[in-house]
Design a protein around this motif. Sequence first.
Motif, short mmCIF file in Angstrom:
data_model
loop_
_atom_site.label_atom_id
_atom_site.label_comp_id
_atom_site.label_asym_id
_atom_site.label_seq_id
_atom_site.Cartn_x
_atom_site.Cartn_y
_atom_site.Cartn_z
N ARG A 247 0.85 -1.19 0.00
CA ARG A 247 0.00 0.00 0.00
C ARG A 247 0.88 1.24 0.00
O ARG A 247 1.08 1.89 1.03
N ALA A 248 1.43 1.52 -1.17
CA ALA A 248 2.30 2.67 -1.36
C ALA A 248 1.80 3.45 -2.57
O ALA A 248 0.97 2.97 -3.35
N PHE A 249 2.33 4.64 -2.74
CA PHE A 249 1.91 5.48 -3.85
C PHE A 249 2.37 4.88 -5.17
O PHE A 249 3.52 4.46 -5.31
N ASN A 250 1.46 4.85 -6.14
CA ASN A 250 1.78 4.39 -7.49
C ASN A 250 1.08 5.32 -8.47
O ASN A 250 -0.16 5.32 -8.55
N PRO A 251 1.84 6.14 -9.21
CA PRO A 251 1.19 7.10 -10.11
C PRO A 251 0.34 6.44 -11.18
O PRO A 251 -0.68 6.99 -11.60
N VAL A 252 0.77 5.25 -11.63
CA VAL A 252 0.00 4.56 -12.66
C VAL A 252 -1.36 4.12 -12.11
O VAL A 252 -2.39 4.26 -12.77
N VAL A 253 -1.36 3.59 -10.90
CA VAL A 253 -2.63 3.17 -10.28
C VAL A 253 -3.56 4.38 -10.13
O VAL A 253 -4.75 4.31 -10.49
N GLN A 254 -3.04 5.47 -9.63
CA GLN A 254 -3.89 6.65 -9.42
C GLN A 254 -4.42 7.19 -10.75
O GLN A 254 -5.58 7.63 -10.84
N ALA A 255 -3.59 7.14 -11.80
CA ALA A 255 -4.05 7.62 -13.11
C ALA A 255 -5.12 6.70 -13.68
O ALA A 255 -6.10 7.16 -14.29
N MET A 256 -4.97 5.39 -13.50
CA MET A 256 -5.99 4.46 -13.97
C MET A 256 -7.32 4.72 -13.28
O MET A 256 -8.38 4.73 -13.92
N VAL A 257 -7.26 4.92 -11.97
CA VAL A 257 -8.48 5.18 -11.22
C VAL A 257 -9.13 6.48 -11.70
O VAL A 257 -10.35 6.57 -11.85
N ALA A 258 -8.30 7.50 -11.95
CA ALA A 258 -8.84 8.77 -12.44
C ALA A 258 -9.53 8.62 -13.79
O ALA A 258 -10.44 9.39 -14.13
N GLN A 259 -9.11 7.60 -14.57
CA GLN A 259 -9.74 7.34 -15.87
C GLN A 259 -11.04 6.54 -15.74
O GLN A 259 -11.73 6.32 -16.73
N GLY A 260 -11.35 6.07 -14.52
CA GLY A 260 -12.59 5.33 -14.31
C GLY A 260 -12.41 3.84 -14.15
O GLY A 260 -13.38 3.12 -13.91
N HIS A 261 -11.16 3.33 -14.29
CA HIS A 261 -10.92 1.89 -14.12
C HIS A 261 -10.87 1.53 -12.64
O HIS A 261 -10.24 2.23 -11.84
N SER A 262 -11.49 0.43 -12.26
CA SER A 262 -11.20 -0.18 -10.97
C SER A 262 -9.86 -0.89 -11.10
O SER A 262 -9.60 -1.56 -12.11
N VAL A 263 -9.00 -0.74 -10.10
CA VAL A 263 -7.66 -1.33 -10.16
C VAL A 263 -7.52 -2.35 -9.04
O VAL A 263 -7.71 -2.02 -7.86
N LEU A 264 -7.20 -3.58 -9.42
CA LEU A 264 -6.95 -4.65 -8.46
C LEU A 264 -5.44 -4.94 -8.43
O LEU A 264 -4.83 -5.14 -9.49
N VAL A 265 -4.88 -4.92 -7.23
CA VAL A 265 -3.44 -5.15 -7.06
C VAL A 265 -3.28 -6.37 -6.16
O VAL A 265 -3.31 -6.26 -4.93
N PRO A 266 -3.13 -7.56 -6.76
CA PRO A 266 -3.10 -8.78 -5.96
C PRO A 266 -1.69 -9.19 -5.55
O PRO A 266 -0.69 -8.74 -6.14
#
Length: 600
Positions: A392-411
């Motif tokens: 659970r750390a900052f990831n710019p790609v994850v935040q950008a994906m979420v901003a685009q409307g994608h749900s992001v799963l990080v398993p």
Amino acid sequence: MTLDITRLLELTTWRAFDVADDGRVLAGCDESGSVQLVELTDDRRTELTALPGAVTGRYLPGERAVVVQHDSDGDERGQLSLLRLDDRRTRPARLSELEPLVRDTDHVHRLLDVLPGRIVYATNRRNGVDFDVVIRSVVTGEEHVLYDGGGMVAEVSLSPDSRFAGITVPAAKPLSDQVILADTMPETGADRLREITAHDEDGRHLLPGWHADGLVVTSDAGRDHTGIARLDPRTGERTWLITSPSHDLTGRVSPNGRTLLVWAAVDGSHRPALHDAATGEHLRDLVLPTEGWCGHPLPEPVWSPDSRFAAISFSSPTAPGDVLLADTATGTCTPLTFSAAQLAGERLAEPSVHRVPARDGQQIPCFRYSPAEPDGSAVLLIHGGPESQSVRAFNPVVQAMVAQGHSVLVPNVRGSTGYGKDWYSADDARNRLESVDDLADLHRWLPAVGVDPSRAALWGGSYGGYMVLAGLAFQPELWAAGVDIVGISSLVTFLENTAPYRRAHREREYGSLATDADFLREASPLTRASAITAPLFVLHGANDPRVPLTEAEQIVEVLRANEVPCEFHVYPDEGHGLAKRSNRLDAYPKALDFLARRLG
């Protein structure tokens, strides 16, 4: 302001490399576009280097000097130089202004430890494959070899009197380490090395340090979860100091041998505390700014030589990356940088923690980032390694994906660390496809969180790139698209062509070319590339010594021959990943646009 990928990639992040007795911290800062050295105090920031690529470093004890480790365009052939710190310096040092210590661009040199007037480093210059451990005088340049037993070398810790060194090297079994004791006196001769743990023992031995009664290591020998143990250097007898039945613990002993900085892994976050190194007794917790991550994959916490301070690298989903200075006498953690201030007023996604049911009754740990306005699509982001974990750390790609409307799963699929030995061993060798099957279990779970399973994509780098390609090849009916960053397309050609010094090390995890070639071929995405129908986006560095560029070229060639949409981008000044911001600013917007088009 719009929270887009360009803005997120331009955020400055910080990490801690070393700390001096007076509280000065040697930090890494990527404000220039790649990680450069900066010195931090309570009220001052001094830029130290301006080299072409990313660097790391350590203070030279007793002097105002820094040992700098640097390479060329991500080729990982580290070189070592000395930077004399002068308070009159008005600008950061260029490469030509550094004093060469160890320069041989045909080979790899990795800084392991620093001592007054000396450095300890690993080098493969003897034969290009095996790493020797060398002690070098910074003053005279005199060297003597401490260890030349072959293979990779992980870590080295010298005793307070510098007479002995605890060395960790890969053991026979996957994700296992052997501890070797070396006598540093050259006249000791051929008998100077002693095995403290067995080569065939199944267990990790990490972060060796010294206590009056022996070596202190993080280990899971004979246990599922890592704990902190003391090893008798004469007999190898193990005494457990701190253990947990449900969490992995990691610890680093202070230079004076009295205090342990211990952090517990709790579902992708890490909670630090101070313990007595003699008894394991809990002394006090360290209070972080918020729940987050300190330690690997950021640099591990590091002690000052006098054991008063510890410098900690910290990140959370809403803090890009900061340096904390911990005062061990009081337990206070003082932030020296404030990366979250760059995002004041923005809404960032914070993950929820889940256990996803698997086909065999197991549960797959997973973090879910949910957009404010979900569009029904999902991206699964799979970490590299495989001996690593998503945190659970900052990831710019994850935040950008979420901003685009994608749900992001990080398993954290099978093979991930942080959840015990049974979990990280579940994908070893011929069990490789068990982790790929976890992707299908995660896909099956998507409707339960409001995601359209026909609009799900895979994203991953390095081993995560292998997982992307394997998901598309072995489960072509499940995935709508994939983004592969420096990924493995064939386990066979990867092992054949990776840097020679890495081959034997990686065969422990994936299987041997000599005995497992049939399975390696069967588990390779390239073998089943004809089944891939989903569009693919591929990024690779031309100088990658770990996963050669040919891994990307061969999968792209097959897909294009089969008329599968495939975008391919190669960066000539990068290695295993994109270390330079300018390249990330070019690559990641293209990759996110690709996903938007394919999942729209």
